[in-house]
Design a protein around this motif. Sequence first.
Motif, PDB file in Angstrom:
ATOM      1  N   TYR A 111      39.485  41.938  49.501  1.00 45.39           N
ATOM      2  CA  TYR A 111      38.563  41.189  48.648  1.00 45.39           C
ATOM      3  C   TYR A 111      38.485  39.736  49.088  1.00 45.39           C
ATOM      4  N   THR A 112      37.290  39.196  49.038  1.00 42.21           N
ATOM      5  CA  THR A 112      37.038  37.857  49.550  1.00 42.21           C
ATOM      6  C   THR A 112      37.198  36.768  48.496  1.00 42.21           C
ATOM      7  N   TYR A 113      36.724  37.027  47.286  1.00 39.33           N
ATOM      8  CA  TYR A 113      36.699  36.027  46.233  1.00 39.33           C
ATOM      9  C   TYR A 113      37.552  36.475  45.063  1.00 39.33           C
ATOM     10  N   TRP A 114      38.243  35.515  44.460  1.00 44.51           N
ATOM     11  CA  TRP A 114      39.157  35.790  43.351  1.00 44.51           C
ATOM     12  C   TRP A 114      38.978  34.785  42.231  1.00 44.51           C
ATOM     13  N   GLY A 115      39.157  35.251  41.010  1.00 42.72           N
ATOM     14  CA  GLY A 115      39.226  34.368  39.871  1.00 42.72           C
ATOM     15  C   GLY A 115      40.626  33.827  39.688  1.00 42.72           C
ATOM     16  N   GLN A 116      40.790  33.010  38.655  1.00 44.31           N
ATOM     17  CA  GLN A 116      42.076  32.354  38.412  1.00 44.31           C
ATOM     18  C   GLN A 116      43.055  33.237  37.649  1.00 44.31           C
ATOM     19  N   GLY A 117      42.575  34.305  37.061  1.00 43.93           N
ATOM     20  CA  GLY A 117      43.409  35.218  36.307  1.00 43.93           C
ATOM     21  C   GLY A 117      43.430  34.908  34.825  1.00 43.93           C
ATOM     22  N   THR A 118      43.665  35.939  34.029  1.00 43.03           N
ATOM     23  CA  THR A 118      43.838  35.786  32.591  1.00 43.03           C
ATOM     24  C   THR A 118      45.062  36.594  32.169  1.00 43.03           C
ATOM     25  N   GLN A 119      45.907  35.981  31.356  1.00 42.76           N
ATOM     26  CA  GLN A 119      47.165  36.607  30.965  1.00 42.76           C
ATOM     27  C   GLN A 119      46.948  37.603  29.841  1.00 42.76           C
ATOM     28  N   VAL A 120      47.475  38.798  30.022  1.00 42.27           N
ATOM     29  CA  VAL A 120      47.520  39.810  28.976  1.00 42.27           C
ATOM     30  C   VAL A 120      48.979  40.083  28.664  1.00 42.27           C
ATOM     31  N   THR A 121      49.353  39.904  27.413  1.00 39.48           N
ATOM     32  CA  THR A 121      50.717  40.166  26.972  1.00 39.48           C
ATOM     33  C   THR A 121      50.670  41.155  25.818  1.00 39.48           C
TER      34      THR A 121
END
Length: 124
Positions: A111-121
């Motif tokens: 994959y070329t592009y990525w987001g910053q991520g979101t935490q799931v707890t």
Amino acid sequence: QVQLVESGGGLVQAGASLRLSCAASGRSFSSYAMGWFRQSPGKERESVAAISGSGGRTYYPDSEKGRFTISRDNTKNTVYLQINSLKPEDTAVYYCAAKVSWVYYSIATKYTYWGQGTQVTVSS
């Protein structure tokens, strides 16, 4: 060039559901295959879902079929991940990613592009 921003994560009880969103900026969103990955401390990043540019093809690991649903709305430049019956082991940072073709769609390094991520707890 694509920029991705995830949202929708948070702290939830086991058994709850979440819908994560990934908003994309840039041109030709429908030409990109999109994937969702997750990573928890000490573990490698793993694919949980992928979808082709048109939305006509989807992929899920066999172990996750039935709980994870990926979808996209190309009129809104947004891809979604619906997670049902959340378990504590689903706790991770969830990332969305984009690639230019429907190949190697379960492999993070393709994959070329990525987001910053979101935490799931997920609590017990």
